[in-house]
Design a protein around this motif. Structure first.
Motif, mmCIF file in Angstrom:
data_model
loop_
_atom_site.group_PDB
_atom_site.id
_atom_site.type_symbol
_atom_site.label_atom_id
_atom_site.label_comp_id
_atom_site.label_asym_id
_atom_site.label_seq_id
_atom_site.Cartn_x
_atom_site.Cartn_y
_atom_site.Cartn_z
ATOM 1 N N GLN A 1 0.822 -1.209 0.000
ATOM 2 C CA GLN A 1 0.000 0.000 0.000
ATOM 3 C C GLN A 1 0.853 1.253 0.000
ATOM 4 O O GLN A 1 0.565 2.224 -0.733
ATOM 5 C CB GLN A 1 -0.935 -0.009 1.210
ATOM 6 N N PHE A 2 1.911 1.255 0.824
ATOM 7 C CA PHE A 2 2.814 2.406 0.834
ATOM 8 C C PHE A 2 3.466 2.607 -0.525
ATOM 9 O O PHE A 2 3.634 3.733 -0.998
ATOM 10 C CB PHE A 2 3.886 2.233 1.912
ATOM 11 N N GLU A 3 3.840 1.512 -1.177
ATOM 12 C CA GLU A 3 4.471 1.616 -2.481
ATOM 13 C C GLU A 3 3.479 2.164 -3.516
ATOM 14 O O GLU A 3 3.844 2.984 -4.378
ATOM 15 C CB GLU A 3 4.973 0.243 -2.924
ATOM 16 N N ASN A 4 2.217 1.738 -3.420
ATOM 17 C CA ASN A 4 1.196 2.271 -4.327
ATOM 18 C C ASN A 4 0.996 3.763 -4.123
ATOM 19 O O ASN A 4 0.817 4.522 -5.083
ATOM 20 C CB ASN A 4 -0.127 1.531 -4.113
ATOM 21 N N ILE A 5 1.011 4.175 -2.839
ATOM 22 C CA ILE A 5 0.880 5.601 -2.545
ATOM 23 C C ILE A 5 2.039 6.390 -3.120
ATOM 24 O O ILE A 5 1.868 7.457 -3.723
ATOM 25 C CB ILE A 5 0.760 5.827 -1.025
ATOM 26 N N ARG A 6 3.269 5.851 -2.972
ATOM 27 C CA ARG A 6 4.448 6.542 -3.510
ATOM 28 C C ARG A 6 4.380 6.626 -5.027
ATOM 29 O O ARG A 6 4.700 7.667 -5.624
ATOM 30 C CB ARG A 6 5.721 5.814 -3.065
ATOM 31 N N GLN A 7 3.934 5.573 -5.670
ATOM 32 C CA GLN A 7 3.821 5.604 -7.123
ATOM 33 C C GLN A 7 2.751 6.593 -7.585
ATOM 34 O O GLN A 7 2.936 7.299 -8.583
ATOM 35 C CB GLN A 7 3.507 4.196 -7.635
ATOM 36 N N THR A 8 1.655 6.627 -6.834
ATOM 37 C CA THR A 8 0.607 7.584 -7.181
ATOM 38 C C THR A 8 1.104 9.009 -7.063
ATOM 39 O O THR A 8 0.848 9.855 -7.934
ATOM 40 C CB THR A 8 -0.625 7.378 -6.279
ATOM 41 N N ARG A 9 1.820 9.306 -5.989
ATOM 42 C CA ARG A 9 2.365 10.655 -5.815
ATOM 43 C C ARG A 9 3.388 10.976 -6.894
ATOM 44 O O ARG A 9 3.454 12.109 -7.383
ATOM 45 C CB ARG A 9 3.005 10.782 -4.429
ATOM 46 N N ARG A 10 4.185 9.967 -7.270
ATOM 47 C CA ARG A 10 5.181 10.187 -8.301
ATOM 48 C C ARG A 10 4.508 10.482 -9.641
ATOM 49 O O ARG A 10 4.906 11.409 -10.368
ATOM 50 C CB ARG A 10 6.075 8.951 -8.404
ATOM 51 N N ARG A 11 3.467 9.692 -9.962
ATOM 52 C CA ARG A 11 2.748 9.945 -11.214
ATOM 53 C C ARG A 11 2.074 11.309 -11.200
ATOM 54 O O ARG A 11 2.044 12.018 -12.209
ATOM 55 C CB ARG A 11 1.703 8.850 -11.443
ATOM 56 N N ARG A 12 1.532 11.683 -10.035
ATOM 57 C CA ARG A 12 0.880 12.993 -9.919
ATOM 58 C C ARG A 12 1.890 14.126 -10.110
ATOM 59 O O ARG A 12 1.605 15.130 -10.768
ATOM 60 C CB ARG A 12 0.199 13.104 -8.563
ATOM 61 N N ALA A 13 3.078 13.943 -9.536
ATOM 62 C CA ALA A 13 4.123 14.966 -9.677
ATOM 63 C C ALA A 13 4.540 15.111 -11.138
ATOM 64 O O ALA A 13 4.694 16.230 -11.648
ATOM 65 C CB ALA A 13 5.330 14.621 -8.807
ATOM 66 N N PHE A 14 4.708 13.979 -11.827
ATOM 67 C CA PHE A 14 5.062 14.043 -13.243
ATOM 68 C C PHE A 14 3.926 14.664 -14.058
ATOM 69 O O PHE A 14 4.169 15.396 -15.027
ATOM 70 C CB PHE A 14 5.383 12.638 -13.772
ATOM 71 N N GLY A 15 2.683 14.370 -13.661
ATOM 72 C CA GLY A 15 1.551 14.964 -14.351
ATOM 73 C C GLY A 15 1.524 16.483 -14.213
ATOM 74 O O GLY A 15 1.318 17.197 -15.192
ATOM 75 N N TRP A 16 1.727 16.977 -12.983
ATOM 76 C CA TRP A 16 1.769 18.431 -12.765
ATOM 77 C C TRP A 16 2.932 19.059 -13.519
ATOM 78 O O TRP A 16 2.805 20.160 -14.080
ATOM 79 C CB TRP A 16 1.883 18.740 -11.273
ATOM 80 N N LEU A 17 4.084 18.379 -13.506
ATOM 81 C CA LEU A 17 5.233 18.910 -14.237
ATOM 82 C C LEU A 17 4.933 18.996 -15.724
ATOM 83 O O LEU A 17 5.242 20.003 -16.383
ATOM 84 C CB LEU A 17 6.457 18.013 -13.989
ATOM 85 N N GLY A 18 4.310 17.937 -16.258
ATOM 86 C CA GLY A 18 3.947 17.966 -17.673
ATOM 87 C C GLY A 18 2.956 19.074 -17.984
ATOM 88 O O GLY A 18 3.040 19.736 -19.028
ATOM 89 N N LEU A 19 1.996 19.303 -17.064
ATOM 90 C CA LEU A 19 1.006 20.365 -17.268
ATOM 91 C C LEU A 19 1.672 21.736 -17.274
ATOM 92 O O LEU A 19 1.372 22.584 -18.129
ATOM 93 C CB LEU A 19 -0.057 20.291 -16.173
ATOM 94 N N VAL A 20 2.589 21.955 -16.322
ATOM 95 C CA VAL A 20 3.289 23.247 -16.250
ATOM 96 C C VAL A 20 4.114 23.477 -17.507
ATOM 97 O O VAL A 20 4.110 24.580 -18.090
ATOM 98 C CB VAL A 20 4.160 23.307 -14.991
ATOM 99 N N LEU A 21 4.826 22.448 -17.953
ATOM 100 C CA LEU A 21 5.639 22.583 -19.164
ATOM 101 C C LEU A 21 4.763 22.840 -20.391
ATOM 102 O O LEU A 21 5.109 23.662 -21.251
ATOM 103 C CB LEU A 21 6.482 21.330 -19.371
ATOM 104 N N THR A 22 3.617 22.154 -20.455
ATOM 105 C CA THR A 22 2.714 22.356 -21.591
ATOM 106 C C THR A 22 2.153 23.773 -21.598
ATOM 107 O O THR A 22 2.113 24.433 -22.649
ATOM 108 C CB THR A 22 1.560 21.345 -21.534
ATOM 109 N N LEU A 23 1.718 24.256 -20.413
ATOM 110 C CA LEU A 23 1.206 25.624 -20.338
ATOM 111 C C LEU A 23 2.283 26.649 -20.685
ATOM 112 O O LEU A 23 2.015 27.655 -21.344
ATOM 113 C CB LEU A 23 0.654 25.893 -18.940
ATOM 114 N N GLY A 24 3.511 26.389 -20.215
ATOM 115 C CA GLY A 24 4.606 27.288 -20.551
ATOM 116 C C GLY A 24 4.878 27.322 -22.042
ATOM 117 O O GLY A 24 5.090 28.403 -22.626
ATOM 118 N N PHE A 25 4.834 26.154 -22.693
ATOM 119 C CA PHE A 25 5.058 26.085 -24.131
ATOM 120 C C PHE A 25 3.953 26.809 -24.889
ATOM 121 O O PHE A 25 4.215 27.567 -25.829
ATOM 122 C CB PHE A 25 5.138 24.620 -24.557
#
Length: 362
Positions: free
Chosen positions: A30-54
């Motif tokens: 469960q902890f590993e799933n939570i860490r993966q979810t947070r990691r995917r969310r962080a990459f998602g936000w990063l991708g959104l910021v980069l897309t908006l910047g572009f």
């Protein structure tokens, strides 16, 4: 670990080590799933910021921010500010010359028409002049000069547009009119919204001529599209319970619409109408720029004459008018909310400094 120290199972026996290891594995998973979810969310936000910047970069290029013809001349801009804000020196200290603004505002009847006001403000009252003020000059709005004309354009445009906005929204709801007939009314409202009010005003100039009437009709038509869209969204999000209760009692379609649907949204409809009224007053200023009357026409005239201090004086009047309209609308909408404390106008005015201080502290 002794047998006495081992954890006991629910049946009184001794917990087996493999059960502990199994529980630990599930927790770790469960902890590993939570860490993966947070990691995917962080990459998602990063991708959104980069897309908006572009996209923003592409937009700045399309808006010619990087064009060789676009030069930010800050020194020239700072120098021109003196044309908008006249200055006077008091004891060698520069101050904004408010009197220059006031002279223009009063001489051009931006907020008060002395000729019409003279019919109302007399002592002792002259009943013949009072009758002339209310029923001959129709001066309730005209007494406030150009600001009153702008306010009248926004208010009358809202009143004229409300009935059709209400009708089109009800007929455009799939709960009332089946698909695809309801999309006819939605399409009409979408077409109206697609054309700005200032363009509608130019079209109505051919009907009634250049003036405040063309602007008022344009605002009324724009109200149908904007307000109708908001009404439709409210109707689509209704609770099904009251509607089904009406249907089970044998109510016909009009009864279901009026008592099962509209009774749920009447407060929201009033609040949205007041909100659109605020927008319409601002639109009245914008439409007036083409010469359709009110404060917008004054701004356009002074800008064309390059008298920027007079233009800025008019903008101050516009700011005060919009602020008062939004304050009035906000208080009415607040009274519609049952969970908010009701205050009188006196309490609102007297308590304003305290509320401002509280908002700063927060």
């Amino acid at each position: 670990m002794t047998d006495d120290d081992r954890p006991t199972a629910s049946d009184g026996g001794v917990e087996q080590p493999n059960r502990l290891e199994s529980a630990s594995a599930r927790v770790n998973e469960q902890f590993e799933n939570i860490r993966q979810t947070r990691r995917r969310r962080a990459f998602g936000w990063l991708g959104l910021v980069l897309t908006l910047g572009f996209i923003t970069l592409q937009g700045l290029a399309a808006a010619e921010f990087f064009d060789s013809r676009t030069n930010f001349t800050w020194s020239h801009f700072a120098g021109r500010m003196g044309d908008y804000f006249p200055r006077t020196d008091v004891g060698g200290i520069p101050f904004l010359d408010i009197w220059t603004y006031w002279e223009f505002i009063s001489s051009n009847d931006l907020i008060y028409d002395a000729e019409i006001g003279g019919l109302l403000f007399q002592f002792p009252p002259n009943f013949a002049d009072l009758y002339a003020f209310f029923f001959e000059e129709l001066g309730v709005f005209l007494i406030f000069g150009e600001a009153g004309i702008t306010l009248a354009m926004g208010l009358v445009g809202t009143i004229l547009g409300f009935p059709l906005a209400f009708l089109f929204s009800v007929l455009g709801s799939e709960r009332v009119t089946p698909f695809p007939i309801n999309f006819i009314f939605r399409g009409i409202m979408s077409f109206i919204r697609a054309i700005p009010a200032i363009i509608w005003a130019l079209i109505f100039v051919a009907l009634v001529g250049l003036g405040a009437a063309a602007a008022t009709l344009a605002i009324a038509l724009n109200t149908i599209g904007n307000l109708g869209r908001l009404f439709v969204e409210e109707l689509e999000e209704l609770e099904d319970g009251p509607i089904e209760a009406m249907q089970t009692t044998g109510a016909n379609k009009p009864q279901v619409v009026f008592f099962g649907m509209l009774s749920q949204v009447k407060t929201s409809f009033i609040a949205w109408t007041l909100y659109i009224f605020e927008i319409n007053v601002r639109s009245a200023v914008t439409v007036g720029v083409i010469g359709a009357g009110g404060l917008g026409a004054v701004v356009a005239t002074q800008e064309a004459r390059l008298v920027f201090e007079n233009m800025m004086a008019t903008l101050f009047v516009i700011f005060v008018l919009i602020f008062l309209v939004e304050l009035f609308s906000q208080r009415l909408r607040a009274r519609l909310r049952s969970n908010q404390e009701k205050k009188s106008i006196y309490e609102l005015i007297v308590g304003f400094p305290r509320r401002m201080a509280d908002s700063v502290v927060r």
